[in-house]
Motif scaffolding. Structure first.
Motif, PDB file in Angstrom:
ATOM      1  N   ARG A   1      97.515   2.108  -0.016  1.00 38.20           N
ATOM      2  CA  ARG A   1      97.877   3.516   0.198  1.00 38.20           C
ATOM      3  C   ARG A   1      97.927   3.802   1.699  1.00 38.20           C
ATOM      4  O   ARG A   1      97.083   3.343   2.454  1.00 38.20           O
ATOM      5  N   THR A   2      98.914   4.578   2.087  1.00 39.05           N
ATOM      6  CA  THR A   2      99.111   4.921   3.488  1.00 39.05           C
ATOM      7  C   THR A   2      98.803   6.399   3.712  1.00 39.05           C
ATOM      8  O   THR A   2      99.272   7.254   2.966  1.00 39.05           O
ATOM      9  N   THR A   3      98.011   6.661   4.736  1.00 34.79           N
ATOM     10  CA  THR A   3      97.672   8.033   5.122  1.00 34.79           C
ATOM     11  C   THR A   3      98.078   8.240   6.577  1.00 34.79           C
ATOM     12  O   THR A   3      97.777   7.408   7.424  1.00 34.79           O
ATOM     13  N   LEU A   4      98.752   9.339   6.843  1.00 32.98           N
ATOM     14  CA  LEU A   4      99.080   9.717   8.213  1.00 32.98           C
ATOM     15  C   LEU A   4      98.043  10.745   8.656  1.00 32.98           C
ATOM     16  O   LEU A   4      97.772  11.712   7.946  1.00 32.98           O
ATOM     17  N   LEU A   5      97.457  10.532   9.823  1.00 34.15           N
ATOM     18  CA  LEU A   5      96.369  11.363  10.322  1.00 34.15           C
ATOM     19  C   LEU A   5      96.768  12.027  11.628  1.00 34.15           C
ATOM     20  O   LEU A   5      97.149  11.350  12.583  1.00 34.15           O
ATOM     21  N   SER A   6      96.683  13.346  11.658  1.00 38.14           N
ATOM     22  CA  SER A   6      96.933  14.105  12.878  1.00 38.14           C
ATOM     23  C   SER A   6      95.598  14.597  13.403  1.00 38.14           C
ATOM     24  O   SER A   6      94.869  15.294  12.707  1.00 38.14           O
ATOM     25  N   ALA A   7      95.277  14.204  14.632  1.00 42.66           N
ATOM     26  CA  ALA A   7      93.976  14.566  15.198  1.00 42.66           C
ATOM     27  C   ALA A   7      94.078  15.155  16.602  1.00 42.66           C
ATOM     28  O   ALA A   7      93.077  15.603  17.137  1.00 42.66           O
ATOM     29  N   LYS A   8      95.260  15.151  17.181  1.00 37.47           N
ATOM     30  CA  LYS A   8      95.389  15.557  18.577  1.00 37.47           C
ATOM     31  C   LYS A   8      95.004  17.006  18.837  1.00 37.47           C
ATOM     32  O   LYS A   8      94.582  17.355  19.916  1.00 37.47           O
ATOM     33  N   ARG A   9      95.098  17.858  17.830  1.00 42.21           N
ATOM     34  CA  ARG A   9      94.785  19.275  18.006  1.00 42.21           C
ATOM     35  C   ARG A   9      93.349  19.573  17.570  1.00 42.21           C
ATOM     36  O   ARG A   9      93.025  20.680  17.192  1.00 42.21           O
ATOM     37  N   TRP A  10      92.468  18.560  17.668  1.00 38.66           N
ATOM     38  CA  TRP A  10      91.099  18.738  17.191  1.00 38.66           C
ATOM     39  C   TRP A  10      90.337  19.808  17.946  1.00 38.66           C
ATOM     40  O   TRP A  10      89.443  20.435  17.413  1.00 38.66           O
ATOM     41  N   LYS A  11      90.702  20.062  19.204  1.00 39.83           N
ATOM     42  CA  LYS A  11      89.996  21.060  20.014  1.00 39.83           C
ATOM     43  C   LYS A  11      90.629  22.452  19.935  1.00 39.83           C
ATOM     44  O   LYS A  11      90.061  23.406  20.436  1.00 39.83           O
ATOM     45  N   ALA A  12      91.797  22.559  19.338  1.00 41.95           N
ATOM     46  CA  ALA A  12      92.496  23.849  19.311  1.00 41.95           C
ATOM     47  C   ALA A  12      91.635  24.895  18.608  1.00 41.95           C
ATOM     48  O   ALA A  12      91.080  24.655  17.544  1.00 41.95           O
ATOM     49  N   ALA A  13      91.511  26.050  19.232  1.00 37.42           N
ATOM     50  CA  ALA A  13      90.699  27.120  18.651  1.00 37.42           C
ATOM     51  C   ALA A  13      91.318  27.608  17.347  1.00 37.42           C
ATOM     52  O   ALA A  13      90.622  27.870  16.376  1.00 37.42           O
ATOM     53  N   ASN A  14      92.626  27.705  17.318  1.00 41.87           N
ATOM     54  CA  ASN A  14      93.347  28.140  16.116  1.00 41.87           C
ATOM     55  C   ASN A  14      94.559  27.243  15.929  1.00 41.87           C
ATOM     56  O   ASN A  14      95.202  26.865  16.892  1.00 41.87           O
ATOM     57  N   ALA A  15      94.839  26.935  14.703  1.00 44.18           N
ATOM     58  CA  ALA A  15      96.035  26.140  14.399  1.00 44.18           C
ATOM     59  C   ALA A  15      96.851  26.883  13.358  1.00 44.18           C
ATOM     60  O   ALA A  15      96.301  27.452  12.413  1.00 44.18           O
ATOM     61  N   GLY A  16      98.143  26.854  13.556  1.00 49.02           N
ATOM     62  CA  GLY A  16      99.041  27.517  12.615  1.00 49.02           C
ATOM     63  C   GLY A  16      99.730  26.509  11.714  1.00 49.02           C
ATOM     64  O   GLY A  16      99.304  25.361  11.578  1.00 49.02           O
ATOM     65  N   VAL A  17     100.818  26.932  11.143  1.00 46.10           N
ATOM     66  CA  VAL A  17     101.547  26.131  10.159  1.00 46.10           C
ATOM     67  C   VAL A  17     102.349  24.996  10.801  1.00 46.10           C
ATOM     68  O   VAL A  17     102.495  23.930  10.205  1.00 46.10           O
ATOM     69  N   GLU A  18     102.848  25.195  12.020  1.00 52.99           N
ATOM     70  CA  GLU A  18     103.769  24.230  12.629  1.00 52.99           C
ATOM     71  C   GLU A  18     103.271  22.788  12.657  1.00 52.99           C
ATOM     72  O   GLU A  18     103.986  21.892  12.220  1.00 52.99           O
ATOM     73  N   PRO A  19     102.074  22.499  13.172  1.00 52.70           N
ATOM     74  CA  PRO A  19     101.655  21.093  13.185  1.00 52.70           C
ATOM     75  C   PRO A  19     101.506  20.515  11.767  1.00 52.70           C
ATOM     76  O   PRO A  19     101.772  19.334  11.551  1.00 52.70           O
ATOM     77  N   LEU A  20     101.139  21.352  10.822  1.00 51.66           N
ATOM     78  CA  LEU A  20     101.028  20.890   9.433  1.00 51.66           C
ATOM     79  C   LEU A  20     102.404  20.617   8.838  1.00 51.66           C
ATOM     80  O   LEU A  20     102.604  19.625   8.133  1.00 51.66           O
ATOM     81  N   ARG A  21     103.355  21.485   9.138  1.00 53.89           N
ATOM     82  CA  ARG A  21     104.718  21.300   8.634  1.00 53.89           C
ATOM     83  C   ARG A  21     105.307  20.008   9.194  1.00 53.89           C
ATOM     84  O   ARG A  21     105.922  19.219   8.468  1.00 53.89           O
ATOM     85  N   ASP A  22     105.085  19.753  10.487  1.00 53.72           N
ATOM     86  CA  ASP A  22     105.577  18.515  11.104  1.00 53.72           C
ATOM     87  C   ASP A  22     104.937  17.289  10.458  1.00 53.72           C
ATOM     88  O   ASP A  22     105.603  16.275  10.221  1.00 53.72           O
ATOM     89  N   LEU A  23     103.635  17.380  10.167  1.00 52.79           N
ATOM     90  CA  LEU A  23     102.924  16.265   9.533  1.00 52.79           C
ATOM     91  C   LEU A  23     103.459  15.996   8.135  1.00 52.79           C
ATOM     92  O   LEU A  23     103.675  14.835   7.752  1.00 52.79           O
ATOM     93  N   VAL A  24     103.706  17.036   7.366  1.00 52.97           N
ATOM     94  CA  VAL A  24     104.246  16.876   6.008  1.00 52.97           C
ATOM     95  C   VAL A  24     105.648  16.270   6.065  1.00 52.97           C
ATOM     96  O   VAL A  24     105.991  15.391   5.269  1.00 52.97           O
ATOM     97  N   GLN A  25     106.473  16.714   7.014  1.00 52.47           N
ATOM     98  CA  GLN A  25     107.818  16.151   7.156  1.00 52.47           C
ATOM     99  C   GLN A  25     107.757  14.663   7.494  1.00 52.47           C
ATOM    100  O   GLN A  25     108.522  13.866   6.955  1.00 52.47           O
ATOM    101  N   LEU A  26     106.833  14.286   8.372  1.00 52.57           N
ATOM    102  CA  LEU A  26     106.674  12.873   8.723  1.00 52.57           C
ATOM    103  C   LEU A  26     106.184  12.074   7.515  1.00 52.57           C
ATOM    104  O   LEU A  26     106.667  10.974   7.261  1.00 52.57           O
ATOM    105  N   ARG A  27     105.219  12.635   6.781  1.00 46.67           N
ATOM    106  CA  ARG A  27     104.725  11.959   5.568  1.00 46.67           C
ATOM    107  C   ARG A  27     105.866  11.697   4.600  1.00 46.67           C
ATOM    108  O   ARG A  27     106.012  10.603   4.065  1.00 46.67           O
ATOM    109  N   ASP A  28     106.705  12.706   4.388  1.00 49.09           N
ATOM    110  CA  ASP A  28     107.829  12.557   3.461  1.00 49.09           C
ATOM    111  C   ASP A  28     108.858  11.566   3.997  1.00 49.09           C
ATOM    112  O   ASP A  28     109.383  10.746   3.234  1.00 49.09           O
ATOM    113  N   ALA A  29     109.134  11.617   5.296  1.00 54.55           N
ATOM    114  CA  ALA A  29     110.124  10.708   5.893  1.00 54.55           C
ATOM    115  C   ALA A  29     109.651   9.256   5.824  1.00 54.55           C
ATOM    116  O   ALA A  29     110.455   8.356   5.583  1.00 54.55           O
ATOM    117  N   GLN A  30     108.355   9.030   6.033  1.00 57.34           N
ATOM    118  CA  GLN A  30     107.825   7.662   6.005  1.00 57.34           C
ATOM    119  C   GLN A  30     107.342   7.243   4.620  1.00 57.34           C
ATOM    120  O   GLN A  30     106.839   6.138   4.454  1.00 57.34           O
TER     121      GLN A  30
END
Length: 186
Positions: free
Chosen positions: A118-147
């Motif tokens: 099983r393959t998991t894509l992990l996004s961790a670069k925004r670990w320090k961000a005080a608030n995170a919105g939908v954009e980084p999650l949307r990009d991660l989901v698109q990459l998961r689907d593409a790969q």
């Protein structure tokens, strides 16, 4: 392989509850069996409580091996003080210890984790961000689907907006909470 159960199932709720609740249910089953069943069937009523006993054992094991609140706070502070290089190395070591093959990648995900086919894509670069919105999650989901990856995971010490949390839940993005981060970084 990790088994996933419905979040609102009785067993999932009991796993998140204090361990003693499952054992109390075992006792209630035994008492109800003794009070309501003929003597020759009491043993079958008690046997019906075995799944609750098993869940109680698993919950007790998890809760006794979970890091304390003090340790969780220390881990979060330690992670927040790290540079990206230190944090990414700690995440890489943590997943390697858990048996994953870890490959650094760039883009919406920072790591490609492989284990048991099983393959998991992990996004961790925004670990320090005080608030995170939908954009980084949307990009991660698109990459998961593409790969055609099986899973995707997002690590953040800050808070996610309500819309980001809903998006993550709706799109199967695992959000790493403090407890899981402490397990990874131990």
């Amino acid at each position: 392989m990790k088994f996933k159960m419905a979040e609102k199932s009785l067993f999932a709720i009991l796993l998140r509850s204090p361990w003693w609740i499952s054992f109390a249910l075992v006792g209630l089953f035994a008492l109800a069996s003794k009070a309501l069943l003929p003597d020759q069937y009491v043993v079958y009523g008690v046997i019906g409580s075995f799944p609750f006993f098993g869940i109680g054992c698993v919950a007790a094991w998890q809760q006794f091996h979970a890091p304390s609140a003090k340790r969780l706070e220390a881990t979060v502070q330690q992670a927040a003080a790290m540079s990206w290089r230190e944090f990414s190395a700690a995440v890489e070591r943590g997943f390697s210890r858990e048996g994953y093959t870890v490959e650094r990648i760039s883009g919406a995900a920072d790591f490609k984790l492989e284990k048991a086919g099983r393959t998991t894509l992990l996004s961790a670069k925004r670990w320090k961000a005080a608030n995170a919105g939908v954009e980084p999650l949307r990009d991660l989901v698109q990459l998961r689907d593409a790969q055609k990856a099986d899973l995707c995971t997002f690590i953040s010490l800050g808070t996610l907006s309500d819309s980001a949390t809903r998006f993550a839940r709706a799109n199967g993005v695992e959000l790493v909470a403090q407890l899981r981060l402490a397990q990874i970084m131990k």
